[in-house]
Design a protein around this motif. Structure first.
Motif, PDB file in Angstrom:
ATOM      1  N   TRP A 130       0.828  -1.208   0.000  1.00  0.00           N
ATOM      2  CA  TRP A 130       0.000   0.000   0.000  1.00  0.00           C
ATOM      3  C   TRP A 130       0.863   1.259   0.000  1.00  0.00           C
ATOM      4  O   TRP A 130       0.506   2.279  -0.604  1.00  0.00           O
ATOM      5  N   TYR A 131       1.999   1.176   0.676  1.00  0.00           N
ATOM      6  CA  TYR A 131       2.854   2.340   0.885  1.00  0.00           C
ATOM      7  C   TYR A 131       3.997   2.417  -0.119  1.00  0.00           C
ATOM      8  O   TYR A 131       4.522   3.503  -0.361  1.00  0.00           O
ATOM      9  N   VAL A 132       4.352   1.293  -0.702  1.00  0.00           N
ATOM     10  CA  VAL A 132       5.440   1.268  -1.684  1.00  0.00           C
ATOM     11  C   VAL A 132       4.844   1.401  -3.081  1.00  0.00           C
ATOM     12  O   VAL A 132       4.878   2.477  -3.678  1.00  0.00           O
ATOM     13  N   GLY A 171       1.707   1.373  -3.973  1.00  0.00           N
ATOM     14  CA  GLY A 171       0.513   2.211  -3.982  1.00  0.00           C
ATOM     15  C   GLY A 171       0.757   3.652  -3.573  1.00  0.00           C
ATOM     16  O   GLY A 171      -0.116   4.496  -3.738  1.00  0.00           O
ATOM     17  N   ALA A 172       1.920   3.930  -3.025  1.00  0.00           N
ATOM     18  CA  ALA A 172       2.327   5.280  -2.628  1.00  0.00           C
ATOM     19  C   ALA A 172       1.351   5.959  -1.653  1.00  0.00           C
ATOM     20  O   ALA A 172       1.248   7.183  -1.631  1.00  0.00           O
ATOM     21  N   ALA A 173       0.654   5.170  -0.841  1.00  0.00           N
ATOM     22  CA  ALA A 173      -0.119   5.779   0.246  1.00  0.00           C
ATOM     23  C   ALA A 173       0.892   6.385   1.215  1.00  0.00           C
ATOM     24  O   ALA A 173       1.964   5.809   1.435  1.00  0.00           O
ATOM     25  N   PRO A 174       0.594   7.541   1.775  1.00  0.00           N
ATOM     26  CA  PRO A 174       1.553   8.157   2.697  1.00  0.00           C
ATOM     27  C   PRO A 174       1.841   7.241   3.886  1.00  0.00           C
ATOM     28  O   PRO A 174       0.919   6.739   4.522  1.00  0.00           O
ATOM     29  N   GLY A 211      -1.876   8.435   6.757  1.00  0.00           N
ATOM     30  CA  GLY A 211      -1.895   7.518   5.618  1.00  0.00           C
ATOM     31  C   GLY A 211      -2.262   6.108   6.027  1.00  0.00           C
ATOM     32  O   GLY A 211      -3.041   5.430   5.355  1.00  0.00           O
ATOM     33  N   ARG A 212      -1.730   5.666   7.139  1.00  0.00           N
ATOM     34  CA  ARG A 212      -2.053   4.320   7.624  1.00  0.00           C
ATOM     35  C   ARG A 212      -3.513   4.234   8.056  1.00  0.00           C
ATOM     36  O   ARG A 212      -4.171   3.232   7.824  1.00  0.00           O
ATOM     37  N   SER A 256     -10.253   8.341  -0.779  1.00  0.00           N
ATOM     38  CA  SER A 256     -10.207   7.482   0.394  1.00  0.00           C
ATOM     39  C   SER A 256      -8.781   7.217   0.877  1.00  0.00           C
ATOM     40  O   SER A 256      -8.516   7.251   2.072  1.00  0.00           O
ATOM     41  N   LEU A 257      -7.878   6.969  -0.057  1.00  0.00           N
ATOM     42  CA  LEU A 257      -6.494   6.665   0.332  1.00  0.00           C
ATOM     43  C   LEU A 257      -5.579   7.884   0.337  1.00  0.00           C
ATOM     44  O   LEU A 257      -4.636   7.943   1.121  1.00  0.00           O
ATOM     45  N   TYR A 258      -5.849   8.822  -0.554  1.00  0.00           N
ATOM     46  CA  TYR A 258      -4.891   9.907  -0.771  1.00  0.00           C
ATOM     47  C   TYR A 258      -5.441  11.288  -0.434  1.00  0.00           C
ATOM     48  O   TYR A 258      -4.742  12.274  -0.631  1.00  0.00           O
ATOM     49  N   ARG A 259      -6.696  11.344   0.002  1.00  0.00           N
ATOM     50  CA  ARG A 259      -7.346  12.609   0.355  1.00  0.00           C
ATOM     51  C   ARG A 259      -7.240  13.625  -0.781  1.00  0.00           C
ATOM     52  O   ARG A 259      -7.050  14.804  -0.562  1.00  0.00           O
TER      53      ARG A 259
END
Length: 170
Positions: free
Chosen positions: A31-33, A35-38, A43-44, A130-133
């Motif tokens: 999700w974070y790599v 998908g680049a979610a913060p 972010g979590r 939802s994920l990145y605002r």
């Protein structure tokens, strides 16, 4: 005395195994790599709330035990957020407001994902919020998250109520 102790002892939630598995999914590095979610507290939280919203929507579509588990899943979320905030030093005077804000954020995601499942909004648009605002990552990262969220939803749909309640995720 025993009855008084029983009054203050919390019963294990029927949704605890499911909640723990959703939390584990939200912690997956992709999700974070990819998908680049913060990779921040916010972010979590966004990843967790997104996966919980989809899981809750699946439970709402199930039988009576699944609908009861939906309520219990929300209670697990509230308990966890309360505990996390207390660990971060948030005190009682503002606790209700902070937890209420987090529950509201989950509720907003429930509404948005409900619209996706009804076909009135796109997976891409709601994933972006939802994920990145709204701070969209590169196209490849957004595409990764959309694919993974669709896969997660399709897996939820393919699970029976009892397996899902027991924490068996796709």
């Amino acid at each position: 005395m025993k009855s008084l102790m029983r009054l203050f002892r919390s019963e294990p939630s029927i949704a605890r195994p499911l909640y723990e598995q959703v939390v584990a999914r939200a912690r997956q590095p992709h999700w974070y790599v990819a998908g680049a979610a913060p990779d921040t507290m916010e972010g979590r939280f966004a990843v967790l709330a997104t996966l919980l919203a989809l899981t809750d929507l699946r439970l709402e579509r199930g039988g009576e035990s699944a609908r009861l588990a939906s309520v219990a899943l929300a209670e697990c979320f509230v308990d966890d957020m309360d505990s996390q905030l207390r660990q971060d030093g948030v005190g009682d005077p503002v606790m209700g407001k902070k937890v209420g804000s987090l529950v509201g954020a989950l509720g907003g995601r429930l509404g948005a994902w409900r619209r996706v499942l009804e076909g009135s909004e796109s997976w891409e648009a709601v994933t972006g919020r939802s994920l990145y605002r709204g701070n969209l990552p590169a196209d490849e990262a957004l595409a990764h998250s959309v694919v993974e969220l669709r896969r997660f939803w399709e897996g939820l749909e393919g699970r029976g109520d009892e397996a899902l309640i027991g924490g068996v995720l796709p």
